[in-house]
Design a protein around this motif. Structure first.
Motif, PDB file in Angstrom:
ATOM      1  N   SER A 176     -44.907 -95.659  23.321  1.00  0.00           N
ATOM      2  CA  SER A 176     -45.412 -94.487  23.002  1.00  0.00           C
ATOM      3  C   SER A 176     -46.587 -94.313  22.912  1.00  0.00           C
ATOM      4  CB  SER A 176     -45.456 -94.372  21.120  1.00  0.00           C
ATOM      5  OG  SER A 176     -46.130 -93.461  20.031  1.00  0.00           O
ATOM      6  N   ALA A 177     -47.042 -93.382  23.064  1.00  0.00           N
ATOM      7  CA  ALA A 177     -48.118 -93.011  23.245  1.00  0.00           C
ATOM      8  C   ALA A 177     -49.536 -93.208  21.822  1.00  0.00           C
ATOM      9  CB  ALA A 177     -48.628 -91.585  24.016  1.00  0.00           C
ATOM     10  N   SER A 178     -48.451 -93.717  21.036  1.00  0.00           N
ATOM     11  CA  SER A 178     -49.493 -94.576  19.650  1.00  0.00           C
ATOM     12  C   SER A 178     -49.538 -95.481  19.527  1.00  0.00           C
ATOM     13  CB  SER A 178     -48.584 -93.427  18.076  1.00  0.00           C
ATOM     14  OG  SER A 178     -49.505 -93.471  17.286  1.00  0.00           O
ATOM     15  N   GLY A 179     -51.309 -95.507  19.426  1.00  0.00           N
ATOM     16  CA  GLY A 179     -51.411 -97.150  19.621  1.00  0.00           C
ATOM     17  C   GLY A 179     -50.696 -97.760  18.290  1.00  0.00           C
ATOM     18  N   TRP A 180     -50.450 -97.731  17.050  1.00  0.00           N
ATOM     19  CA  TRP A 180     -49.646 -97.655  16.012  1.00  0.00           C
ATOM     20  C   TRP A 180     -48.757 -98.325  15.865  1.00  0.00           C
ATOM     21  CZ3 TRP A 180     -46.547 -96.200  12.532  1.00  0.00           C
ATOM     22  CH2 TRP A 180     -46.207 -94.974  12.754  1.00  0.00           C
ATOM     23  N   VAL A 181     -47.899 -97.091  16.863  1.00  0.00           N
ATOM     24  CA  VAL A 181     -46.410 -97.434  17.006  1.00  0.00           C
ATOM     25  C   VAL A 181     -45.868 -98.155  17.499  1.00  0.00           C
ATOM     26  CG1 VAL A 181     -44.728 -96.095  18.232  1.00  0.00           C
ATOM     27  CG2 VAL A 181     -45.826 -94.844  16.800  1.00  0.00           C
ATOM     28  N   ARG A 182     -46.903 -98.305  19.589  1.00  0.00           N
ATOM     29  CA  ARG A 182     -47.017 -99.660  20.185  1.00  0.00           C
ATOM     30  C   ARG A 182     -46.685-100.808  19.504  1.00  0.00           C
ATOM     31  NH1 ARG A 182     -50.101 -95.854  23.506  1.00  0.00           N
ATOM     32  NH2 ARG A 182     -51.843 -97.605  23.215  1.00  0.00           N
ATOM     33  N   ASP A 183     -48.405-100.758  18.969  1.00  0.00           N
ATOM     34  CA  ASP A 183     -48.289-102.482  17.418  1.00  0.00           C
ATOM     35  C   ASP A 183     -47.340-102.050  16.805  1.00  0.00           C
ATOM     36  OD1 ASP A 183     -50.496-102.206  19.108  1.00  0.00           O
ATOM     37  OD2 ASP A 183     -51.938-101.344  17.558  1.00  0.00           O
ATOM     38  N   HIS A 184     -46.813-101.704  15.944  1.00  0.00           N
ATOM     39  CA  HIS A 184     -45.407-102.107  15.281  1.00  0.00           C
ATOM     40  C   HIS A 184     -44.256-102.337  15.768  1.00  0.00           C
ATOM     41  CE1 HIS A 184     -47.561-100.533  11.817  1.00  0.00           C
ATOM     42  NE2 HIS A 184     -47.215-100.304  11.660  1.00  0.00           N
ATOM     43  N   VAL A 185     -43.983-101.651  16.800  1.00  0.00           N
ATOM     44  CA  VAL A 185     -42.456-101.975  17.750  1.00  0.00           C
ATOM     45  C   VAL A 185     -43.068-103.781  18.134  1.00  0.00           C
ATOM     46  CG1 VAL A 185     -41.774-101.781  19.971  1.00  0.00           C
ATOM     47  CG2 VAL A 185     -42.358 -99.768  18.036  1.00  0.00           C
ATOM     48  N   ALA A 186     -44.309-104.115  18.728  1.00  0.00           N
ATOM     49  CA  ALA A 186     -45.020-105.060  19.672  1.00  0.00           C
ATOM     50  C   ALA A 186     -44.373-106.503  18.373  1.00  0.00           C
ATOM     51  CB  ALA A 186     -45.448-105.368  20.378  1.00  0.00           C
ATOM     52  N   GLN A 187     -44.675-106.007  17.136  1.00  0.00           N
ATOM     53  CA  GLN A 187     -44.968-107.617  15.972  1.00  0.00           C
ATOM     54  C   GLN A 187     -43.221-107.030  16.018  1.00  0.00           C
ATOM     55  OE1 GLN A 187     -47.132-105.696  12.376  1.00  0.00           O
ATOM     56  NE2 GLN A 187     -45.713-107.545  11.127  1.00  0.00           N
ATOM     57  N   ILE A 188     -42.399-106.309  15.954  1.00  0.00           N
ATOM     58  CA  ILE A 188     -40.827-106.435  15.315  1.00  0.00           C
ATOM     59  C   ILE A 188     -40.120-107.232  16.553  1.00  0.00           C
ATOM     60  CG2 ILE A 188     -38.860-104.926  14.985  1.00  0.00           C
ATOM     61  CD1 ILE A 188     -41.150-102.783  14.083  1.00  0.00           C
ATOM     62  N   GLU A 189     -40.034-107.035  17.804  1.00  0.00           N
ATOM     63  CA  GLU A 189     -40.160-107.531  18.973  1.00  0.00           C
ATOM     64  C   GLU A 189     -40.359-108.558  18.677  1.00  0.00           C
ATOM     65  OE1 GLU A 189     -37.863-106.976  21.333  1.00  0.00           O
ATOM     66  OE2 GLU A 189     -37.756-104.602  21.245  1.00  0.00           O
ATOM     67  N   ARG A 190     -41.633-109.261  18.433  1.00  0.00           N
ATOM     68  CA  ARG A 190     -42.302-110.304  18.702  1.00  0.00           C
ATOM     69  C   ARG A 190     -41.499-111.245  17.237  1.00  0.00           C
ATOM     70  NH1 ARG A 190     -47.138-109.143  18.135  1.00  0.00           N
ATOM     71  NH2 ARG A 190     -47.603-109.504  15.985  1.00  0.00           N
ATOM     72  N   THR A 191     -41.710-111.010  16.425  1.00  0.00           N
ATOM     73  CA  THR A 191     -40.898-111.743  15.471  1.00  0.00           C
ATOM     74  C   THR A 191     -39.555-111.681  14.830  1.00  0.00           C
ATOM     75  OG1 THR A 191     -41.172-109.739  13.216  1.00  0.00           O
ATOM     76  CG2 THR A 191     -43.183-110.985  14.497  1.00  0.00           C
ATOM     77  N   GLY A 192     -38.244-110.532  15.975  1.00  0.00           N
ATOM     78  CA  GLY A 192     -37.161-110.775  15.170  1.00  0.00           C
ATOM     79  C   GLY A 192     -37.015-109.508  13.798  1.00  0.00           C
ATOM     80  N   THR A 193     -37.852-108.822  13.962  1.00  0.00           N
ATOM     81  CA  THR A 193     -36.827-108.395  12.406  1.00  0.00           C
ATOM     82  C   THR A 193     -38.464-107.171  11.619  1.00  0.00           C
ATOM     83  OG1 THR A 193     -37.304-108.607   9.972  1.00  0.00           O
ATOM     84  CG2 THR A 193     -38.645-110.323  10.782  1.00  0.00           C
ATOM     85  N   THR A 194     -38.034-106.448  10.572  1.00  0.00           N
ATOM     86  CA  THR A 194     -38.832-104.984  10.927  1.00  0.00           C
ATOM     87  C   THR A 194     -39.231-105.630   9.238  1.00  0.00           C
ATOM     88  OG1 THR A 194     -36.990-104.167   9.140  1.00  0.00           O
ATOM     89  CG2 THR A 194     -37.495-103.374  11.282  1.00  0.00           C
ATOM     90  N   ASP A 195     -39.409-107.085   8.771  1.00  0.00           N
ATOM     91  CA  ASP A 195     -39.851-107.119   7.365  1.00  0.00           C
ATOM     92  C   ASP A 195     -40.722-107.453   8.109  1.00  0.00           C
ATOM     93  OD1 ASP A 195     -37.215-107.629   6.473  1.00  0.00           O
ATOM     94  OD2 ASP A 195     -36.828-109.661   7.068  1.00  0.00           O
ATOM     95  N   GLY A 196     -42.273-107.206   7.071  1.00  0.00           N
ATOM     96  CA  GLY A 196     -43.490-107.618   7.347  1.00  0.00           C
ATOM     97  C   GLY A 196     -44.087-106.354   8.122  1.00  0.00           C
ATOM     98  N   VAL A 197     -43.695-105.434   8.214  1.00  0.00           N
ATOM     99  CA  VAL A 197     -43.902-104.236   9.083  1.00  0.00           C
ATOM    100  C   VAL A 197     -43.509-103.205   7.853  1.00  0.00           C
ATOM    101  CG1 VAL A 197     -43.528-102.621  11.073  1.00  0.00           C
ATOM    102  CG2 VAL A 197     -43.426-104.802  11.103  1.00  0.00           C
ATOM    103  N   THR A 198     -45.158-102.904   7.390  1.00  0.00           N
ATOM    104  CA  THR A 198     -45.355-101.865   7.186  1.00  0.00           C
ATOM    105  C   THR A 198     -45.863-100.731   6.999  1.00  0.00           C
ATOM    106  OG1 THR A 198     -47.430-102.759   5.607  1.00  0.00           O
ATOM    107  CG2 THR A 198     -44.800-103.213   4.540  1.00  0.00           C
ATOM    108  N   ILE A 199     -45.743 -99.251   6.339  1.00  0.00           N
ATOM    109  CA  ILE A 199     -46.612 -98.448   6.078  1.00  0.00           C
ATOM    110  C   ILE A 199     -47.397 -98.022   5.258  1.00  0.00           C
ATOM    111  CG2 ILE A 199     -46.980 -96.076   7.177  1.00  0.00           C
ATOM    112  CD1 ILE A 199     -44.697 -95.882   9.432  1.00  0.00           C
ATOM    113  N   GLY A 200     -49.004 -98.317   4.992  1.00  0.00           N
ATOM    114  CA  GLY A 200     -48.984 -97.933   3.533  1.00  0.00           C
ATOM    115  C   GLY A 200     -48.428 -98.722   2.224  1.00  0.00           C
TER     116      GLY A 200
END
Length: 327
Positions: A176-200
């Motif tokens: 994504s061109a959006s920094g926060w989207v790239r960061d969230h996706v990278a965290q999910i890839e790194r940890t293997g889970t969406t748990d802990g990746v939140t918005i608000g």
């Protein structure tokens, strides 16, 4: 690698970073902006109002730094901070009319700086340069891999490009061109889970889809709106006047992958209307109350897309042997 080459490469990257930052500061000075403030303005111009914690994540800055920037820009009348309707303890940050005008000036300045930076490069190389630089950034980003993980950036890049082996979506991955989207996706890839990746502070899922215009694989985190194994994708874009980019792609290419926790499945997307939309809209607002705020902000009717599972068995994660419907 030869030391002379390594030294030349590292020095060139270091000098580019220093000189680019200095040039940006010189161009921003007539606008009475300091480096970093322009990125905050551009992010708000792209996304619309954001909770300050979200803004911190999007910019990749520590919360105290974002607080300082927002206070300075608020003092000059370019942004306003108000309590979030969903959480009165959180601050919602939005551009004022003068901030919107300033963001337009920054966009023009940013175009001029980019043209100045790539001057003399072949057009094809200039087009590829953002992807090359993003790869270099990812290679040295210490947040991407946990300590002791020896896969290396090349292996991670291959994983990102092939998404999940043997499933519906394969092809070249376009971040994504959006920094926060790239960061969230990278965290999910790194940890293997969406748990802990939140918005608000609220849970998200990760949707992988094919871009309608480019044909490339795209990924975006969305608020988790789930009911009996079906999910809703709400095209709110923070109440902006236009739909998010992924909306048209899901209509054109309705087969998607959705990861919830460690489990990924294939789904088919379809937009809902009438009573069915009203039902899913209530579920969406219950999961993320700000959706109601976003609808009041915009004249368009925010679309709701329902994602229905087409593969009953999990594709990835540690639950492949678990009966459907459990856990």
């Amino acid at each position: 690698m030869d030391f002379e080459y390594a030294d030349a490469l590292n020095q060139a990257i270091r000098l580019l970073s220093l000189r680019h930052r200095a040039r940006a500061a010189a161009l921003l000075a007539p606008l009475r902006l300091h480096p970093g403030q322009e990125v905050l303005l551009l992010e708000l111009a792209r996304t619309g109002p954001m909770i300050q914690a979200q803004l911190s994540e999007a910019l990749g800055c520590e919360p105290p730094s974002v607080t300082l920037m927002t206070r300075k820009l608020e003092a000059t009348g370019h942004i306003r901070r108000t309590p979030s309707p969903a959480d009165r303890r959180a601050s919602m940050v939005a551009l004022t009319s003068s901030g919107e005008a300033l963001a337009e000036q920054v966009k023009q300045l940013w175009c001029a700086l980019a043209e100045e930076t790539v001057r003399g490069l072949p057009a094809e190389l200039a087009t590829e340069l953002p992807g090359i630089l993003n790869t270099l950034t990812g290679n040295v980003d210490t947040r991407r891999l946990p300590p002791g993980d020896r896969r290396g950036p090349a292996a991670e890049s291959r994983q990102a490009r092939h998404i999940h082996r043997g499933v519906a979506l394969t092809g070249e991955y376009e971040p994504s061109a959006s920094g926060w989207v790239r960061d969230h996706v990278a965290q999910i890839e790194r940890t293997g889970t969406t748990d802990g990746v939140t918005i608000g502070g609220l849970p998200t899922v990760l949707v992988t889809y094919r871009g309608a215009r480019t044909g490339r694989i795209r990924r975006t985190p969305l608020m988790r709106v789930e009911h009996e194994g079906h999910y809703a994708a709400v095209a709110s874009k923070g109440g902006a006047p236009t739909n998010p980019q992924w909306y048209a792609s899901l209509l054109a290419e309705p087969v998607v992958e959705l990861q919830d926790g460690v489990v990924t499945r294939v789904y088919r997307a379809r937009e809902v209307f009438g009573d069915e939309k009203a039902l899913w809209w209530r579920r969406a607002v219950q999961a993320y109350p700000d959706y109601a705020v976003y609808q009041r902000k915009t004249e368009r009717q925010i679309p709701v897309i329902v994602l229905e599972p087409v593969a009953l068995e999990p594709i990835t994660g540690g639950t492949a042997d678990r009966p459907e419907g459990e856990g």
